[in-house]
Scaffold this motif. Structure first.
Motif, PDB file in Angstrom:
ATOM      1  N   PRO A  28       1.261 -36.469 -87.259  1.00 46.87           N
ATOM      2  CA  PRO A  28       1.368 -35.229 -86.359  1.00 46.87           C
ATOM      3  C   PRO A  28       1.398 -33.827 -86.936  1.00 46.87           C
ATOM      4  O   PRO A  28       0.837 -32.898 -86.417  1.00 46.87           O
ATOM      5  N   CYS A  29       1.831 -33.871 -88.250  1.00 48.51           N
ATOM      6  CA  CYS A  29       1.493 -32.845 -89.079  1.00 48.51           C
ATOM      7  C   CYS A  29      -0.060 -32.452 -89.228  1.00 48.51           C
ATOM      8  O   CYS A  29      -0.430 -31.305 -89.142  1.00 48.51           O
TER       9      CYS A  29
ATOM     10  N   ILE B 116      -5.565 -39.514 -78.183  1.00 38.35           N
ATOM     11  CA  ILE B 116      -3.947 -39.126 -78.342  1.00 38.35           C
ATOM     12  C   ILE B 116      -3.283 -40.640 -78.156  1.00 38.35           C
ATOM     13  O   ILE B 116      -2.297 -40.850 -78.767  1.00 38.35           O
ATOM     14  N   ILE B 117      -3.795 -41.313 -77.181  1.00 35.80           N
ATOM     15  CA  ILE B 117      -3.170 -42.641 -76.750  1.00 35.80           C
ATOM     16  C   ILE B 117      -3.125 -43.484 -78.183  1.00 35.80           C
ATOM     17  O   ILE B 117      -2.266 -44.024 -78.520  1.00 35.80           O
ATOM     18  N   GLY B 118      -4.519 -43.612 -78.581  1.00 37.63           N
ATOM     19  CA  GLY B 118      -4.441 -44.240 -79.894  1.00 37.63           C
ATOM     20  C   GLY B 118      -3.798 -43.698 -81.005  1.00 37.63           C
ATOM     21  O   GLY B 118      -2.949 -44.666 -81.667  1.00 37.63           O
ATOM     22  N   SER B 119      -3.477 -42.368 -81.232  1.00 37.49           N
ATOM     23  CA  SER B 119      -2.620 -41.920 -82.282  1.00 37.49           C
ATOM     24  C   SER B 119      -1.223 -42.618 -81.901  1.00 37.49           C
ATOM     25  O   SER B 119      -0.547 -42.786 -82.931  1.00 37.49           O
ATOM     26  N   THR B 120      -0.668 -42.363 -80.783  1.00 39.16           N
ATOM     27  CA  THR B 120       0.554 -42.697 -80.237  1.00 39.16           C
ATOM     28  C   THR B 120       0.817 -44.146 -80.706  1.00 39.16           C
ATOM     29  O   THR B 120       1.836 -44.556 -81.176  1.00 39.16           O
TER      30      THR B 120
ATOM     31  N   CYS C 109       3.627 -45.755 -83.207  1.00 35.51           N
ATOM     32  CA  CYS C 109       4.636 -46.706 -82.702  1.00 35.51           C
ATOM     33  C   CYS C 109       4.614 -47.963 -83.590  1.00 35.51           C
ATOM     34  O   CYS C 109       5.632 -48.459 -83.916  1.00 35.51           O
ATOM     35  N   ALA C 110       3.474 -48.326 -84.044  1.00 39.11           N
ATOM     36  CA  ALA C 110       3.053 -49.649 -84.763  1.00 39.11           C
ATOM     37  C   ALA C 110       3.881 -49.529 -86.082  1.00 39.11           C
ATOM     38  O   ALA C 110       4.485 -50.315 -86.542  1.00 39.11           O
ATOM     39  N   ILE C 111       3.600 -48.210 -86.505  1.00 37.99           N
ATOM     40  CA  ILE C 111       4.429 -47.976 -88.101  1.00 37.99           C
ATOM     41  C   ILE C 111       5.882 -48.225 -87.775  1.00 37.99           C
ATOM     42  O   ILE C 111       6.579 -48.652 -88.890  1.00 37.99           O
ATOM     43  N   LEU C 112       6.331 -47.467 -86.637  1.00 37.05           N
ATOM     44  CA  LEU C 112       7.916 -47.501 -86.435  1.00 37.05           C
ATOM     45  C   LEU C 112       8.385 -48.766 -86.325  1.00 37.05           C
ATOM     46  O   LEU C 112       8.947 -49.245 -86.903  1.00 37.05           O
ATOM     47  N   VAL C 113       7.472 -49.660 -85.530  1.00 43.48           N
ATOM     48  CA  VAL C 113       7.867 -50.940 -85.052  1.00 43.48           C
ATOM     49  C   VAL C 113       8.017 -51.924 -86.472  1.00 43.48           C
ATOM     50  O   VAL C 113       8.854 -52.784 -86.697  1.00 43.48           O
TER      51      VAL C 113
END
Length: 294
Positions: free
Chosen positions: A103-104, A122-126, A130-134
């Motif tokens: 995001p930065c 934008i959808i792909g970035s999200t 989410c993948a990294i957080l998961v």
């Protein structure tokens, strides 16, 4: 081509992380940063000599100053805050803080470069975020309430500043990469970052310990392949990805390094591939596909 460079950068950086894990903690963070920067500068310099790339090309002063500033932001300051964050936070929390890189870059590239991503981008970035957080956050820690308990607020702030400086450094470099050779631009950034570390080391109360750690030892042989992969190959590919595609798209694909780490850790370090990590890989691959073909 830029997307391929950015993905390759993510892989080689992930490979370097695995090598560092196998090599162990041989240096203190500052000494390791100096070692990696010196080795990278020598390797890139030798590559430039072989390829006939001039060290002092006929580049505008603005190109020089922006690349130097990029090195000071992205190497000197970012590493200082990043290592400080590592000293205060657990690995899981650091992985979450590192998600701020994407995001930065998106914010800085929008403000400084006027870049905009389409809807599917934008959808792909999200999905990649989410993948990294998961993959990075343990469900057990979240459900038990242990995640983040007792974390030092300075560690979180330092991690945020580190990601901001890394993002700012690469975005301001992006503005002049079209006017510079990738190897020369990388050399200038690494050299500026190393020079920026000198006064910090000289003023550090433990500077003599850093000098002792930098003396030749078997630790050099352990850290060398990781340095070649992470601070030479990946660093050049990082700038090449930024040069040949938008900063926003390259940043999304760079964050795939976390996913590659999951895969390499399973193959090489025999870590268990959990359903959580499989879900993360699926989300990340889907997100990367949407970004590349956006």
């Amino acid at each position: 081509m830029g997307s391929a460079f950015a993905l390759a950068c993510a892989f080689f950086w992930a490979f370097a992380v695995i090598l560092f894990k196998k090599a162990g903690e041989s240096f203190s963070p500052i000494a390791l940063n100096i070692y990696k920067s010196v080795v990278a500068m020598v390797l890139i310099g030798m590559t430039m000599l072989v390829m006939g790339i001039p060290f002092f090309p006929d580049a505008a002063p603005r190109v020089w100053w922006l690349l130097i500033l990029s090195g000071l932001f992205g190497v000197t300051l970012a590493d200082i805050f990043y290592f400080s964050s590592l000293n205060h936070l657990g690995a899981g929390m650091v992985a979450v803080v590192e998600c701020l890189y994407l995001p930065c870059v998106l914010v800085f590239s929008y403000i400084l470069l006027g870049e905009r991503m389409g809807f599917w981008g934008i959808i792909g970035s999200t999905l990649v975020l989410c993948a990294i957080l998961v993959g990075a956050v343990s469900l057990k820690d979240l459900t038990s309430g242990n995640f983040g308990r007792g974390q030092n607020m300075w560690g979180i702030c330092a991690g945020v500043l580190a990601m901001m400086f890394v993002a700012l450094g690469i975005v301001i470099a992006k503005d002049v990469l079209d006017q510079a050779d990738v190897f020369w631009a990388t050399f200038v950034r690494v050299t500026a970052g190393l020079v920026g570390l000198v006064p910090i080391v000289l003023c550090h109360p433990e500077r003599m310990r850093f000098v002792r750690e930098l003396k030749f030892s078997k630790a050099w042989l352990n850290a060398f392949p990781a340095t070649v992969s992470g601070n030479y190959i990946a660093l050049v590919l990082w700038l090449a990805g930024m040069k040949y595609t938008t900063a926003s798209k390259a940043a999304v694909l760079n964050q795939m390094s976390t996913i590659f780490i999951f895969i390499l850790a399973t193959v090489w370090l025999k870590e268990k591939m959990t359903a959580q990590r499989l879900a993360a890989i699926f989300l990340a691959v889907t997100g990367a596909y949407l970004v590349i073909f956006n």
